[in-house]
Design an enzyme around this catalytic site. Structure first.
Site, PDB file in Angstrom:
ATOM      1  CE  LYS A 107      -4.337  -1.600   1.907  1.00 30.47           C
ATOM      2  NZ  LYS A 107      -3.671  -3.439   2.158  1.00 30.47           N
TER       3      LYS A 107
HETATM    4  C1  LIG Z   1      -4.812  -4.232   1.624  1.00 30.19           C
HETATM    5  C2  LIG Z   1      -3.653  -5.791   1.739  1.00 30.19           C
HETATM    6  C3  LIG Z   1      -4.791  -6.635   0.956  1.00 30.19           C
HETATM    7  C4  LIG Z   1      -5.703  -6.697  -0.109  1.00 30.19           C
HETATM    8  O1  LIG Z   1      -5.113  -5.926  -0.972  1.00 30.19           O
HETATM    9  P1  LIG Z   1      -7.213  -4.839  -2.244  1.00 30.19           P
HETATM   10  O2  LIG Z   1      -6.596  -4.338  -2.515  1.00 30.19           O
HETATM   11  O3  LIG Z   1      -7.567  -4.005  -1.045  1.00 30.19           O
HETATM   12  O4  LIG Z   1      -7.499  -6.260  -2.054  1.00 30.19           O
HETATM   13  C5  LIG Z   1      -3.839  -8.065   0.728  1.00 30.19           C
HETATM   14  N1  LIG Z   1      -2.779  -8.467   1.701  1.00 30.19           N
HETATM   15  C6  LIG Z   1      -2.366  -6.882   2.352  1.00 30.19           C
HETATM   16  C7  LIG Z   1      -1.475  -7.170   3.357  1.00 30.19           C
HETATM   17  C8  LIG Z   1      -2.823  -6.178   2.080  1.00 30.19           C
HETATM   18  O5  LIG Z   1      -2.473  -4.999   3.453  1.00 30.19           O
END
Ligand SMILES: *Cc1c(COP(=O)(O)O)cnc(C)c1O
Length: 432
Positions: A107
């Protein structure tokens, strides 16, 4: 580029409006009006370009009409200040490690890009501050807080459930200070999300404050996630792997995989996708039954994917004109419970000497179970295993090292504002 709402194509906005509003007025999600194809020469060259060069070309195809090239180049370079290694786990399966950024989670890419894009739009304008609200069960809060840290003219409010996020996660957004305020809500993650949603629907508050969301509903956070799929394919090309490639994405709100699907529409030669889920499997159920039945999430050890009503499902429907057949042609699904996730972490650590986090473990297992003869798979390792320390150590039965950046966060002093779960208290706090 014009952006339209998934609820009504006539409701359109500029990039600036889409980013500063987050959600469209009719509660739809914004989508780019066109998905420009990238030239063949670009794909031929993917293996020779740097991550920053690739990301700039992709960013320019979508954002180029709205942002001067020199600014966009700077935004991309500042966003991608870390490596994204492609690591071979075993024959035919590769991990694209997206956890080498400041908060050790994928993210970071979207959060950093969004912060710089928002800054670009507000710079030099003597408007009032923009307030970014984000509800988190852990990882989103840390990536967003760190991505926006020190960005002038923007205040970030991270709402998190008291006592329900891991200590490591908490230190990543409560120790920063400056323009970041951590709000410790006496409730659950759902309460935090409800408070944020109520704020967006509150006309009185909206008339007094500029509010936006930094969750993956925001186009500036979700679209940049396409960059690394291009880079990953370039890395595979370097190894001579160019066809029959399956990409597996551990999915919660489905922002990450939606960005990948857009990448494919721009020409990325990925043959198919797998969305890996934990016990929160509404998407898999949709694929199997054609019925989409959102429900409250259940808690799992892959908690960043504990989502019962994925917000970007609306975008997937939109991309494929609501055709269940078209969606099932492109994406398949899987579901793993906690016991299976633990077993995968342990076995992969012992047999392949590769340490997975619980989210990456779902994706790795989905490739092992779902790949056909002759296919090559790569999956997104979405977080560093040390972010889920207890879970990972319990699964493999060994202590693991905590990387330096995490140790640094853990030295900071926690600062947070305690709030009840009553909307009135939250509103009063924002207005003061
Ligand atoms: C946010 C997150 C996800 C999921 O991603 P999306 O874009 O919401 O599908 C998977 N793994 C981790 C570690 C995350 O922080």
């Amino acid at each position: 580029m014009i952006y339209y709402s998934t609820n009504n194509k006539e409701l359109t906005a500029s990039l600036e409006t889409a980013v500063t509003q987050g959600l469209a007025k009719d509660k739809g999600l914004y989508m780019p009006e066109r998905i420009p194809a990238l030239p063949q020469a670009f794909f031929n060259n993917l293996d020779k370009m740097t991550l920053q060069e690739i990301a700039f070309e992709v960013a320019n195809s979508i954002f180029g009409e709205d942002i001067p090239a020199s600014d966009l180049k700077r935004i991309v370079d500042e966003t991608l200040c870390f490596d994204i290694p492609l690591v071979k786990v075993k024959d035919g399966i590769y991990s694209l490690e997206l956890f080498h950024g400041p908060t050790l989670a994928f993210k970071d890419v979207g959060a950093r890009f969004m912060a710089r894009l928002l800054q670009h739009f507000t710079q030099g304008q003597k408007k009032e501050d923009i307030n970014v609200l984000v509800a988190t069960s852990g990882d989103t809060g840390s990536a967003v807080a760190n991505g926006f840290l020190g960005v002038e003219g923007i205040n970030v409010f991270v709402l998190y459930p008291k006592g329900l996020v891991s200590e490591i996660q908490e230190t990543q957004f409560t120790t920063l200070g400056q323009n970041i305020t951590a709000l410790e809500v006496d409730g659950t993650f759902d309460d935090c999300q409800r408070l944020v949603k109520s704020a967006f629907m509150d006309d009185e508050l909206q008339s007094k404050l500029t509010l936006t969301s930094a969750n993956s509903i925001n186009v500036a956070r979700f679209l940049p996630q396409a960059f690394y799929y291009f880079y990953g394919m370039g890395q595979l090309k370097k190894l001579g792997i160019t066809k029959d490639i399956v990409c597996c994405v551990p999915s919660g709100n489905f922002g990450n995989i939606t960005a990948a699907l857009i990448g494919k529409m721009q020409g990325l030669p990925i043959s198919r996708f797998i969305a890996a889920n934990n016990r929160n499997d509404v998407f898999l159920e949709y694929l199997e039954t054609k019925a989409y039945k959102p429900r409250p999430s259940v808690a799992t050890i892959a908690n960043a994917m504990d989502v019962g009503d994925p917000s970007n499902f609306a975008r997937i429907l939109d991309l494929y004109d609501h055709s269940h057949a078209a969606i099932s042609d492109e994406i398949s699904g899987t579901r793993y419970d906690d016991e299976q996730i633990r077993a995968t972490m342990k076995r992969t650590y012992e047999e392949e000497k590769y340490l997975l986090d619980p989210h990456g473990a779902c994706a790795y297992q989905a490739l092992e179970d779902g790949m056909k003869e002759g296919e090559t798979g790569f999956f997104i390792e979405t977080a560093h295993p040390a972010k889920f320390l207890d879970t990972v150590e319990n699964a493999i039965g060994e202590k693991i090292d905590i990387p330096l950046p995490l140790q640094e966060f853990m030295k900071g002093t926690k600062q947070s504002v305690e709030l009840s779960k009553e909307y009135g208290d939250f509103k009063a706090f924002l207005l003061q």
